[in-house]
Design a protein around this motif. Structure first.
Motif, PDB file in Angstrom:
ATOM      1  N   SER A  70      -2.598   1.266   5.130  1.00 37.55           N
ATOM      2  CA  SER A  70      -1.436   2.008   5.629  1.00 37.55           C
ATOM      3  C   SER A  70      -0.953   1.343   6.918  1.00 37.55           C
ATOM      4  O   SER A  70      -1.760   1.007   7.790  1.00 37.55           O
ATOM      5  CB  SER A  70      -1.800   3.461   5.898  1.00 37.55           C
ATOM      6  N   VAL A  71       0.365   1.173   7.024  1.00 37.92           N
ATOM      7  CA  VAL A  71       0.943   0.422   8.139  1.00 37.92           C
ATOM      8  C   VAL A  71       2.081   1.233   8.760  1.00 37.92           C
ATOM      9  O   VAL A  71       2.842   1.912   8.054  1.00 37.92           O
ATOM     10  CB  VAL A  71       1.488  -0.949   7.657  1.00 37.92           C
ATOM     11  N   LEU A  72       2.188   1.120  10.074  1.00 38.96           N
ATOM     12  CA  LEU A  72       3.285   1.759  10.810  1.00 38.96           C
ATOM     13  C   LEU A  72       4.096   0.686  11.524  1.00 38.96           C
ATOM     14  O   LEU A  72       3.532  -0.210  12.152  1.00 38.96           O
ATOM     15  CB  LEU A  72       2.736   2.748  11.841  1.00 38.96           C
ATOM     16  N   ILE A  79       6.950   2.737   0.546  1.00 38.40           N
ATOM     17  CA  ILE A  79       7.266   3.507   1.755  1.00 38.40           C
ATOM     18  C   ILE A  79       6.795   4.947   1.584  1.00 38.40           C
ATOM     19  O   ILE A  79       7.109   5.617   0.598  1.00 38.40           O
ATOM     20  CB  ILE A  79       8.780   3.468   2.031  1.00 38.40           C
ATOM     21  N   ASP A  80       6.030   5.428   2.566  1.00 39.25           N
ATOM     22  CA  ASP A  80       5.564   6.814   2.562  1.00 39.25           C
ATOM     23  C   ASP A  80       6.506   7.727   3.333  1.00 39.25           C
ATOM     24  O   ASP A  80       6.759   8.865   2.929  1.00 39.25           O
ATOM     25  CB  ASP A  80       4.151   6.899   3.165  1.00 39.25           C
ATOM     26  N   PHE A 114       4.227   2.879   5.682  1.00 45.01           N
ATOM     27  CA  PHE A 114       4.221   2.372   4.306  1.00 45.01           C
ATOM     28  C   PHE A 114       2.828   1.882   3.934  1.00 45.01           C
ATOM     29  O   PHE A 114       1.958   1.681   4.798  1.00 45.01           O
ATOM     30  CB  PHE A 114       5.249   1.247   4.142  1.00 45.01           C
ATOM     31  N   LYS A 115       2.632   1.709   2.639  1.00 49.60           N
ATOM     32  CA  LYS A 115       1.362   1.227   2.115  1.00 49.60           C
ATOM     33  C   LYS A 115       1.556  -0.182   1.570  1.00 49.60           C
ATOM     34  O   LYS A 115       2.504  -0.444   0.828  1.00 49.60           O
ATOM     35  CB  LYS A 115       0.857   2.140   1.003  1.00 49.60           C
ATOM     36  N   LEU A 116       0.655  -1.093   1.943  1.00 44.24           N
ATOM     37  CA  LEU A 116       0.640  -2.446   1.394  1.00 44.24           C
ATOM     38  C   LEU A 116      -0.545  -2.596   0.449  1.00 44.24           C
ATOM     39  O   LEU A 116      -1.671  -2.248   0.807  1.00 44.24           O
ATOM     40  CB  LEU A 116       0.527  -3.486   2.508  1.00 44.24           C
TER      41      LEU A 116
END
Length: 344
Positions: free
Chosen positions: A271-273, A300-301, A310-312
């Motif tokens: 999970s990335v911001l 994209i969350d 978002f999740k990569l």
């Protein structure tokens, strides 16, 4: 009477255009024993073992080769599903033949998995080579220039090794990438080249340079960044590039197999911001992420108020992703439950 057995066996690799099945191999054998029947039996056993090990070298690891080669002959023969005699001749004490031997893929894979060993993908792949020459006198980096004799050594020939076909990047990519962009693994340039090969990301940059103790080839790839340097000892002028090409192909073949093995078992999600200034800023970052080879998917969350979470989905390790992002002037830091993406 004591058997006197002299085995002279040579594994002949079938050209890739003829051998479409990575789980088969052709073997030539020349065996002498006390009788033609004994010679034929020994030849079949020897050929089966050599074919099996040849298949393992193409599709698995050295550990798997070592493990299987330690098995007794009756155990090895269990992996053989078919033997075709392509040619043969015999005398009262000698048997000579060329055999095509097919390995039972499912049985071999099941055995290796039971032993905790991985199997590489058995799908053939095309490797695109970008040969860059560092000029001995000026240190200028050459790609499309006529003085790039390293490119000329690669060009016009299709080379094959195991499952892989090696092709030189063609002139139709002249306006898409230059030598500096290749060496520094410019993501946009490499992605444009990739699109000319139907999205193929198996692109390797090989930089040939002159060093005091001989020659050097620096190997980098679109997916993994800089990989390693290989040294080429001094040779006659006509043999330098042939030796460099042979060593480069051996290294890439091994890297591709290892990557194939690791990729099948190392997919992961993070999970990335990202804090964006404008929507245009985020769209530019999103495009760069989607063009990053180790990113399989971006989902994209949540998005709004200058933040996007978002999740990569990654194919490979986090370290490779961070190296690739760094080349696009981005940093990715672990903040506990989430990763923070920032511009440098």
């Amino acid at each position: 009477m004591r058997f006197l057995l002299f085995v002279f066996a040579l594994l002949l690799a079938v050209p890739a255009h003829a051998q479409t099945d990575p789980y088969s191999a052709s073997v030539s054998v020349d065996v002498t024993a006390e009788s033609a029947a004994s010679a034929r039996e020994r030849a079949m056993e020897e050929a089966s073992k050599r074919a099996l090990l040849a298949v393992l070298k193409r599709t698995s690891t050295e550990a798997a080769v070592e493990k299987v080669s330690s098995l007794e002959t009756p155990q090895l023969m269990n992996f053989i599903s078919e033997t075709d005699v392509l040619s043969e001749t015999s005398s009262p004490t000698r048997y000579i033949a060329t055999l095509k031997i097919v390995i039972n893929k499912d049985l071999l894979k099941a055995y290796l998995e039971e032993q905790g060993m991985k199997v590489a993908s058995d799908s053939p792949a095309e490797i695109i080579i970008i040969p860059v020459l560092k000029d001995q006198k000026t240190n200028a980096k050459l790609l499309w220039q006529k003085d790039n004799i390293w490119y000329e050594a690669w060009a016009g020939k299709i080379r094959r090794k195991g499952l892989y076909t090696f092709k030189t990047v063609s002139g139709k990519n002249h306006d898409l990438i230059d030598a500096d962009q290749a060496i520094y693994l410019d993501g946009i340039a490499l992605n444009n080249v990739s699109q000319n090969y139907y999205g193929n990301k198996n692109i390797y940059v090989l930089e040939f340079s002159y060093i005091p103790e001989g020659y050097n080839v620096g190997i980098s790839s679109m997916e993994n960044g800089f990989i390693k340097n290989i040294r080429i000892p001094e040779k006659k002028d006509g043999e330098i590039f042939d030796s460099a090409i042979e060593k480069s192909i051996l290294e890439i073949d091994d890297l591709m197999r290892q990557n194939s093995i690791s990729t099948t078992s190392s997919k992961s999600d993070i999970s990335v911001l990202y804090n964006y200034q404008t929507m245009k800023d985020w769209l530019e970052i999103e495009q760069k992420l989607k063009q990053t080879p180790s990113v399989e998917n971006l989902a994209i969350d949540a998005i709004g108020n200058g933040k996007v979470q978002f999740k990569l989905t990654l194919t490979g390790g986090l370290e490779g992703l961070q190296r690739a992002l760094s080349k696009n002037y981005l940093s990715l830091e672990d903040r506990g439950s989430i990763y923070l993406l920032e511009r440098k």
